[in-house]
Design a protein around this motif. Sequence first.
Motif, PDB file in Angstrom:
ATOM      1  N   VAL A 261       6.306  13.735 -40.191  1.00 40.42           N
ATOM      2  CA  VAL A 261       5.811  12.623 -39.406  1.00 40.42           C
ATOM      3  C   VAL A 261       6.744  11.517 -39.028  1.00 40.42           C
ATOM      4  N   CYS A 262       7.811  11.321 -40.037  1.00 38.91           N
ATOM      5  CA  CYS A 262       8.824  10.611 -39.432  1.00 38.91           C
ATOM      6  C   CYS A 262       9.547  11.144 -38.373  1.00 38.91           C
ATOM      7  N   HIS A 263       9.951  12.472 -38.624  1.00 43.88           N
ATOM      8  CA  HIS A 263      10.542  13.264 -37.454  1.00 43.88           C
ATOM      9  C   HIS A 263       9.811  13.174 -36.237  1.00 43.88           C
ATOM     10  N   GLN A 264       8.456  13.348 -36.391  1.00 45.63           N
ATOM     11  CA  GLN A 264       7.546  13.428 -35.006  1.00 45.63           C
ATOM     12  C   GLN A 264       7.605  11.989 -34.375  1.00 45.63           C
ATOM     13  N   ALA A 265       7.883  11.027 -35.243  1.00 44.64           N
ATOM     14  CA  ALA A 265       8.011   9.577 -34.659  1.00 44.64           C
ATOM     15  C   ALA A 265       9.345   9.125 -34.221  1.00 44.64           C
TER      16      ALA A 265
ATOM     17  N   HIS B 221      10.153  -5.430 -43.179  1.00 48.03           N
ATOM     18  CA  HIS B 221       8.821  -5.152 -42.989  1.00 48.03           C
ATOM     19  C   HIS B 221       8.671  -4.584 -41.545  1.00 48.03           C
ATOM     20  N   PRO B 222       7.664  -3.853 -41.426  1.00 48.55           N
ATOM     21  CA  PRO B 222       7.376  -3.342 -40.074  1.00 48.55           C
ATOM     22  C   PRO B 222       6.677  -4.065 -38.955  1.00 48.55           C
ATOM     23  N   GLU B 223       6.687  -5.576 -39.188  1.00 49.60           N
ATOM     24  CA  GLU B 223       6.203  -6.323 -38.208  1.00 49.60           C
ATOM     25  C   GLU B 223       7.471  -7.052 -37.378  1.00 49.60           C
ATOM     26  N   GLU B 224       6.910  -7.366 -35.945  1.00 48.70           N
ATOM     27  CA  GLU B 224       7.845  -7.596 -35.019  1.00 48.70           C
ATOM     28  C   GLU B 224       8.718  -8.838 -35.250  1.00 48.70           C
ATOM     29  N   GLY B 225       8.053  -9.675 -35.936  1.00 46.59           N
ATOM     30  CA  GLY B 225       8.914 -10.981 -36.219  1.00 46.59           C
ATOM     31  C   GLY B 225       9.861 -10.773 -37.044  1.00 46.59           C
TER      32      GLY B 225
ATOM     33  N   GLN C 295       7.350  -0.538 -47.483  1.00 49.81           N
ATOM     34  CA  GLN C 295       6.588  -1.213 -46.585  1.00 49.81           C
ATOM     35  C   GLN C 295       6.163  -0.507 -45.347  1.00 49.81           C
ATOM     36  N   LEU C 296       6.855   0.707 -45.154  1.00 55.71           N
ATOM     37  CA  LEU C 296       6.489   1.746 -44.306  1.00 55.71           C
ATOM     38  C   LEU C 296       5.449   2.789 -44.675  1.00 55.71           C
ATOM     39  N   PHE C 297       5.582   3.009 -46.044  1.00 55.73           N
ATOM     40  CA  PHE C 297       4.768   4.140 -46.576  1.00 55.73           C
ATOM     41  C   PHE C 297       3.457   3.688 -47.528  1.00 55.73           C
ATOM     42  N   SER C 298       2.412   3.891 -46.851  1.00 51.85           N
ATOM     43  CA  SER C 298       1.294   3.387 -47.711  1.00 51.85           C
ATOM     44  C   SER C 298       1.073   4.389 -48.733  1.00 51.85           C
ATOM     45  N   LYS C 299       1.217   3.992 -49.987  1.00 51.56           N
ATOM     46  CA  LYS C 299       0.652   4.938 -51.214  1.00 51.56           C
ATOM     47  C   LYS C 299      -0.687   5.386 -50.878  1.00 51.56           C
ATOM     48  N   VAL C 300      -1.581   4.624 -50.741  1.00 60.08           N
ATOM     49  CA  VAL C 300      -2.856   4.931 -50.628  1.00 60.08           C
ATOM     50  C   VAL C 300      -3.164   6.162 -49.647  1.00 60.08           C
ATOM     51  N   LEU C 301      -2.704   6.195 -48.390  1.00 58.53           N
ATOM     52  CA  LEU C 301      -2.520   7.203 -47.305  1.00 58.53           C
ATOM     53  C   LEU C 301      -2.057   8.494 -47.882  1.00 58.53           C
TER      54      LEU C 301
ATOM     55  N   PHE D 166      -2.302  11.958 -43.625  1.00 59.91           N
ATOM     56  CA  PHE D 166      -0.820  11.876 -43.074  1.00 59.91           C
ATOM     57  C   PHE D 166      -0.822  11.555 -41.550  1.00 59.91           C
ATOM     58  N   GLU D 167      -1.921  11.885 -40.927  1.00 57.34           N
ATOM     59  CA  GLU D 167      -2.236  11.724 -39.396  1.00 57.34           C
ATOM     60  C   GLU D 167      -1.915  10.007 -39.313  1.00 57.34           C
ATOM     61  N   LYS D 168      -2.953   9.471 -40.259  1.00 54.53           N
ATOM     62  CA  LYS D 168      -2.849   8.032 -40.183  1.00 54.53           C
ATOM     63  C   LYS D 168      -1.335   7.458 -40.493  1.00 54.53           C
ATOM     64  N   LEU D 169      -0.927   7.957 -41.496  1.00 59.48           N
ATOM     65  CA  LEU D 169       0.500   7.346 -41.781  1.00 59.48           C
ATOM     66  C   LEU D 169       1.552   7.782 -40.594  1.00 59.48           C
ATOM     67  N   GLY D 170       1.465   8.707 -39.741  1.00 59.20           N
ATOM     68  CA  GLY D 170       2.146   8.984 -38.826  1.00 59.20           C
ATOM     69  C   GLY D 170       1.985   8.073 -37.684  1.00 59.20           C
ATOM     70  N   ASP D 171       0.663   7.475 -37.568  1.00 61.56           N
ATOM     71  CA  ASP D 171       0.161   6.585 -36.584  1.00 61.56           C
ATOM     72  C   ASP D 171       0.907   5.278 -37.096  1.00 61.56           C
ATOM     73  N   ASN D 172       0.765   4.785 -38.278  1.00 65.10           N
ATOM     74  CA  ASN D 172       1.693   3.418 -38.486  1.00 65.10           C
ATOM     75  C   ASN D 172       3.237   3.288 -38.450  1.00 65.10           C
ATOM     76  N   ILE D 173       3.706   4.731 -38.661  1.00 64.28           N
ATOM     77  CA  ILE D 173       5.169   4.926 -38.495  1.00 64.28           C
ATOM     78  C   ILE D 173       5.520   4.970 -36.969  1.00 64.28           C
ATOM     79  N   ASN D 174       4.614   5.600 -36.171  1.00 59.94           N
ATOM     80  CA  ASN D 174       4.705   5.333 -34.730  1.00 59.94           C
ATOM     81  C   ASN D 174       4.773   4.017 -34.125  1.00 59.94           C
ATOM     82  N   GLN D 175       3.823   3.225 -34.973  1.00 53.46           N
ATOM     83  CA  GLN D 175       3.499   1.620 -34.351  1.00 53.46           C
ATOM     84  C   GLN D 175       4.774   0.945 -34.689  1.00 53.46           C
ATOM     85  N   ALA D 176       5.597   1.108 -35.661  1.00 54.30           N
ATOM     86  CA  ALA D 176       6.351   0.351 -36.231  1.00 54.30           C
ATOM     87  C   ALA D 176       7.711   0.767 -35.633  1.00 54.30           C
ATOM     88  N   SER D 177       7.770   1.786 -35.069  1.00 52.87           N
ATOM     89  CA  SER D 177       9.060   2.519 -34.217  1.00 52.87           C
ATOM     90  C   SER D 177       8.777   1.794 -32.795  1.00 52.87           C
TER      91      SER D 177
END
Length: 222
Positions: free
Chosen positions: A33-37, A165-169, A187-193, A199-210
């Motif tokens: 998912v990191c590679h895809q992002a 942190h994966p926030e803009e500020g 901060q990038l990888f949710s243990k719960v997810l 993994f699809e939701k995890l990928g969405d979060n990584i895409n958002q950060a990128s």
Amino acid sequence: MNQKVLIDAMNKAGIIPVFNHKDVEATIKVMKVCHQAGLNVFEFTNRGDHSLSVFKELKKASAHWEDFYLGIGTIFFKEQAADFIEAGADFLVSPVWDLELAEYAKSQKITWIPGIGTVSEAFQAFKFGIPLIKVFPANVLGPEFVASVKSVIPDLLVMPTGGVHPEEGNLKTWFDAGVHCVGMGSQLFSKVLIQEKQFEKLGDNINQASGILNRFRNSSVK
């Protein structure tokens, strides 16, 4: 490997995922998912007896990916470095500066990114010819430390790791300080997810950060 190609790829990605897990299947999916992002540089860490065997499986899984670079972090000793170099590591990362490791990595013609906590260590790395350092722990040292290092050693490239942190500020503060890229783990990888295999939701979060990073970097170029 051409060191410049790797260093340029790290800058292009902006975010370097830093990850460790015992579960091979889960780790491969996280790497995918990191590679895809568009995060084409991935740092697996040497934390636990499982690390070498999992790393070997990651290398197999990513062998056909074009322009993808897989490195190993948390390296303290040259014996550890030797094991992972044999397993196909594209680069080494350490939380410390160590001359023996520096000399060994140079002899093996592999990029080594040392952990730096003082300006004196930063200068030792620069004097040795190391192009990129890891500022660690970044949450303790802060963006002001990066800016101070860059003010006196402007040609030394910097990657803060720990507490980014994966926030803009937060990301903007680091890049405004002059970083080349940032390392990001928990901060990038949710243990719960990961536990729930979402993994699809995890990928969405990584895409958002990128996406956040790319938006403000592109706007600053304009």
